[in-house]
Design an enzyme around this catalytic site. Structure first.
Site, mmCIF file in Angstrom:
data_model
loop_
_atom_site.group_PDB
_atom_site.id
_atom_site.type_symbol
_atom_site.label_atom_id
_atom_site.label_comp_id
_atom_site.label_asym_id
_atom_site.label_seq_id
_atom_site.Cartn_x
_atom_site.Cartn_y
_atom_site.Cartn_z
ATOM 1 N N ASN A 486 6.774 -4.596 -4.460
ATOM 2 C CA ASN A 486 6.491 -6.022 -4.328
ATOM 3 C C ASN A 486 5.260 -6.191 -3.438
ATOM 4 O O ASN A 486 5.341 -6.199 -2.221
ATOM 5 C CB ASN A 486 7.698 -6.721 -3.708
ATOM 6 C CG ASN A 486 7.554 -8.226 -3.741
ATOM 7 O OD1 ASN A 486 6.435 -8.744 -3.729
ATOM 8 N ND2 ASN A 486 8.664 -8.917 -3.766
ATOM 9 N N ASP A 487 4.124 -6.338 -4.099
ATOM 10 C CA ASP A 487 2.855 -6.468 -3.385
ATOM 11 C C ASP A 487 2.857 -7.600 -2.379
ATOM 12 O O ASP A 487 1.996 -7.665 -1.512
ATOM 13 C CB ASP A 487 1.739 -6.797 -4.393
ATOM 14 C CG ASP A 487 1.221 -5.562 -5.097
ATOM 15 O OD1 ASP A 487 1.335 -4.474 -4.532
ATOM 16 O OD2 ASP A 487 0.705 -5.718 -6.217
ATOM 17 N N CYS A 488 3.761 -8.521 -2.566
ATOM 18 C CA CYS A 488 3.713 -9.749 -1.776
ATOM 19 C C CYS A 488 4.680 -9.737 -0.598
ATOM 20 O O CYS A 488 4.758 -10.716 0.136
ATOM 21 C CB CYS A 488 3.988 -10.947 -2.678
ATOM 22 S SG CYS A 488 2.753 -11.060 -3.968
ATOM 23 N N ASN A 490 4.717 -8.469 2.595
ATOM 24 C CA ASN A 490 3.720 -7.829 3.464
ATOM 25 C C ASN A 490 4.249 -7.830 4.895
ATOM 26 O O ASN A 490 3.970 -8.728 5.683
ATOM 27 C CB ASN A 490 2.389 -8.572 3.385
ATOM 28 C CG ASN A 490 1.986 -8.872 1.944
ATOM 29 O OD1 ASN A 490 1.840 -10.028 1.542
ATOM 30 N ND2 ASN A 490 1.839 -7.836 1.137
#
Ligand code: GLC
Ligand code: GLC
Length: 814
Positions: A486-488, A490
């Site tokens: 999940n790139d998002c 963070n």
């Protein structure tokens, strides 16, 4: 509401109304020359790299959408009326409009004032060009005097520079026109050794290459001055905006039909042969001329098209199924496989949503794409694996992306996404299982493309695995780094500065935030690596991997289980993410899906419970949302995920990529009904009837469907380039239908709905055709196998030893 229908016989989707909710696109080309084309002929072409070698211009996010394309104008020279047979850009009320998107081609046809026009666009195999075959038919009682204009706009090659650097670009455009062929040669005088050419099979009444001359001042593509007046200007571009337009005059008797061929292509010249004569500045056109002499001939174009059809028949023929569900059949047999080719070729670079300039090939993405592609062209999968591995860093980590033209890791984005290395193991595992090509493990592959650093591919896998062991956090779980799948999410970013990218800010080298997702991935990858090690005869190593996997399993159950579901992560303060203790984001799909598919907690029934919680908290009729409750405000410590309005993207959207993880999880607990039900909820074909809500193409998966928190729940976005394609293909073929590749042969382990009496499939695997018939004799998933009439224990069909080319398999489910 529908905007067309599936023509499964011809493997086409037929759009019958041009004003679809969004442009519905298709891809041309599947090797090196590519284009996207919409149902109204919008789109663009490029050679290999959508950013660095863009041939034609396209305007993203324009109003109206989808401007710039492969346009043809017809003009009635008697009345002066003109129109676009593909609807855009003139948008006349057409009769019998249809756009047939097929395998590597699109045919757009319509009638207007008694003139029928049909254009077939495709890229021939092994060629760096596209063909437009236009057939014009006069259905009037009287003769028709027509003008035909073609129109494209050249991009000055680097699409990023092209759309920003106007102070330079307005002065560099250059073309040559010779024998009616338009050559676009901007920057050829200096560092470029390539040009584009645009040709027509007919004698020309004129041409244009300067946009201003063709369109006329203050006029748009909907009413070019040259077309309106019925006369090209024979303009030669100097600077500004080079275009390509041919003008052909045609007189058709009543009932008469004529075919005109246009060819747009890309050509490179060796440096020493750039100019002809050599001391001139004139482009050496010999190579293009040779190609043109072949393809401008209608019969040759037809032959090239027939070859393309054969190619796709063969590719799709590698896996064909006949189940009681039309949507399953259609997606597996045609569209899902086709989409897997597109994701393999494009990664996430060029679509209607990906501008072709933002992203190269993703390390994580491209490895996963192999899951749905590897059976089609294994040689290309092999090459891709070696390219990807060459961008791995000595630490075992990886550049997150690389540019396809240079094959170098992208420094702007860098690495540090701690899930990345494991996907290489998954990709290689899929390749080995499909092909049995164990030699690949001994290929010498550099790290970070540095000459001299070459090591066997196998060592790359070892380093992938130890990368995580070198980076464990306070609970013994993997540190997340910049982000995991999940790139998002963070957790080390803390971005509060406008315009910063969540993914490229210099994240702190966090030593606290941990990912339970990576833990699940580690378990899956570790098991693969152990099997690979066993096959290489290094059993001690294999048991070493398994013991690490066992430890990780325990750690997950100890620190990664929240009571009713798997936790998602620990943040930089060591607080839980995806827990009942949270006010928002209490349960996430990724860990429920990935841990269960990896078999974590399977025996202890935790897997079942995680799946039940998923059903209870995350499932909607349009698919399974990413998390709940959606984040209602920005959480500095969570990053981009909480930047999206509730219901979109990673903030509780239905992120279709991860739905198949839950689907596979359901098959692992033996629940075929639930698995197929989830599969159907996001199956684009099954959503065709609600196209006005879904809005994206009904023939391919979209990355996202708006979740229940969004006002547009059920609306899809970002179609085509998504890991959803490969994962769904993998989930339906290998886990629900259960025709599963393994290191030792084909496993038959269907977990299908109880109501299905069975199904048939043909699968070509390692050169052998398997005819498989599955029959239900009881409600369970217990398999008994007969191979060529003889009972076989277990569910593995061994690779035939006597060189048989066809094997008949009968599986009975009880
Ligand atoms: C996009 C990215 C993929 C990522 C996913 C979730 O699809 O391409 O790499 O895993 O989003 O953030
Ligand atoms: C954005 C998108 C995400 C995607 C990423 C790729 O963060 O929201 O889906 O994976 O960009 O860089």
């Amino acid at each position: 509401m529908k905007y067309g229908y599936f023509d499964d016989q011809n493997r086409e989707y037929v759009i019958t109304q041009p004003d679809t909710p969004l442009p519905w696109i298709n891809y041309l080309g599947c090797q090196a020359y590519f284009g996207i084309i919409s149902n109204t002929a919008g789109g663009y072409s490029f050679y290999r790299d959508a950013r660095l070698r863009r041939l034609t211009r396209y305007r993203y996010n324009n109003a109206p959408f989808d401007l710039g394309g492969r346009y043809i104008y017809l003009r009635d020279d008697t009345s002066g009326e003109f129109w676009s047979p593909s609807w855009q850009p003139t948008r006349h009320q057409l009769k019998n409009y249809s756009c047939r998107h097929g395998m590597g081609y699109s045919t757009i046809a319509s009638d207007y004032s008694g003139i029928e026009a049909s254009t077939r666009y495709f890229v021939p195999l092994d060629e760096n060009l596209e063909i437009w075959q236009l057939t014009v038919t006069n259905h009037r009682q009287s003769a028709a005097d027509l003008s035909i204009f073609s129109a494209i706009e050249f991009c000055l090659w680097d699409a990023q520079d092209d759309s920003t650097n106007f102070q330079r670009n307005f002065s560099i455009g250059e073309v040559e026109v010779e024998d009616g062929v338009i050559y676009h040669k901007t920057e050829y005088r200096e560092r470029r050794d390539h040009y584009a050419f645009f040709a027509c099979s007919e004698e020309l009444a004129g041409f244009d290459t300067q946009r201003d001359s063709f369109l006329g001042p203050y006029r748009g593509w909907d009413s070019p001055a040259a077309v309106a007046s019925g006369q090209s200007r024979n303009s030669v571009a100097h600077g500004w905006a080079p275009v390509g337009s041919h003008h052909v005059k045609l007189s058709l008797k009543p009932g008469e039909s004529r075919q005109i061929v246009f060819v747009l292509g890309y050509q490179e010249n060796p440096r020493e042969q750039k100019f002809d004569p050599p001391d001139s500045q004139i482009v050496n056109k010999k190579r293009a001329q040779r190609v043109l002499s072949r393809f401008l001939v209608p019969a040759q174009a037809d032959a090239a098209f027939a070859k393309l059809r054969d190619y796709w028949n063969e590719l799709l023929g590698l896996c064909q199924v006949d189940t009681p569900d039309v949507h399953t059949n259609r997606m597996v047999n045609i569209w899902n496989a086709y989409q897997c080719m597109a994701t393999f070729n494009m990664s996430r670079s060029a679509s209607f949503y990906e501008s072709g300039i933002g992203r190269g090939l993703g390390f994580r993405d491209s490895n996963q794409d192999l899951l749905g592609f590897v059976h089609m062209v294994p040689e290309r999968a092999r090459e891709r694996i070696l390219d990807l591995a060459a961008t791995q860093l000595p630490s075992g980590g990886a550049y997150h992306q690389y540019q396809p033209l240079t094959k170098r890791g992208n420094n702007d984005i860098g690495g540090g996404f701690n899930d990345d290395p494991h996907w290489l193991i998954i990709g290689v595992g899929a390749y080995l299982k499909e092909t049995g090509d164990w030699n690949i493990l001994d290929e010498a592959v550099p790290y970070d493309n540095a000459p001299g650093s070459e090591k066997p591919l196998y060592e790359h896998l070892q380093r992938s695995f130890s990368y995580t062991l070198d980076r464990l956090g306070p609970h013994g779980l993997p540190l997340i780094g910049r982000a995991d799948w999940n790139d998002c999410l963070n957790l080390n970013c803390f971005s509060d500065t406008p315009g910063q990218s969540f993914q490229t800010t210099t994240n702190k080298d966090g030593k606290v935030a941990e990912s339970i997702f990576i833990a699940g991935l580690f378990v899956l990858a570790g098991c693969e690596l152990a099997e690979i090690a066993q096959h290489r005869g290094v059993d001690r190593e294999a048991s070493g991997y398994l013991s690490e996997v066992g430890k990780m399993n325990k750690t997950i159950m100890q620190y990664g289980w929240d009571g009713e579901w798997f936790l998602r992560a620990y943040d930089d303060f060591g607080r839980k993410v995806g827990s009942k203790e949270n006010a928002e984001g209490r349960i996430f799909i990724e860990t429920q899906g990935f841990c269960t598919l990896a078999g974590v907690g399977l025996e202890e029934c935790y897997a079942r419970q995680a799946l039940e919680s998923t059903r209870k908290h995350l499932a909607t009729k349009h698919g399974i949302v990413l998390q709940q409750p959606a984040y209602s405000k920005y959480y500095l410590e969570l990053g981009e995920i909480s930047s999206y309005p509730p219901g979109y993207k990673e903030n509780a959207g239905i992120f279709c990529h991860n739905n198949p993880w839950v689907i596979i999880g359901e098959t692992r607990v033996g629940n075929g009904d639930a698995a197929h039900d989830y599969y159907t909820r996001i199956n684009p074909s099954a959503r065709e009837e609600i196209s006005d809500l879904h809005r994206c193409e009904p023939y391919v998966y979209a990355q996202m469907i708006a979740g229940r928190d969004a006002p547009t729940h059920g609306e899809a976005k970002n179609s085509w380039l998504t890991g959803t394609a490969a994962w769904n293909y993998y989930a339906i073929t290998q886990w629900i239908l259960g025709i599963r590749t393994s290191y030792d042969g084909l496993v038959i382990a269907p977990v299908i709905p109880k109501s299905w009496p069975g199904f048939h499939a043909t699968r070509k695997f390692r050169g052998v055709i398997y005819n498989i018939s599955v029959e239900r004799a009881g409600a369970g998933n217990q398999v008994s196998l007969e191979v060529d009439g003889a009972a076989v224990a277990g569910n593995l069909v061994p690779v035939p030893i006597h060189g048989a080319k066809v094997v008949n398999v009968k599986a009975t489910l009880r």
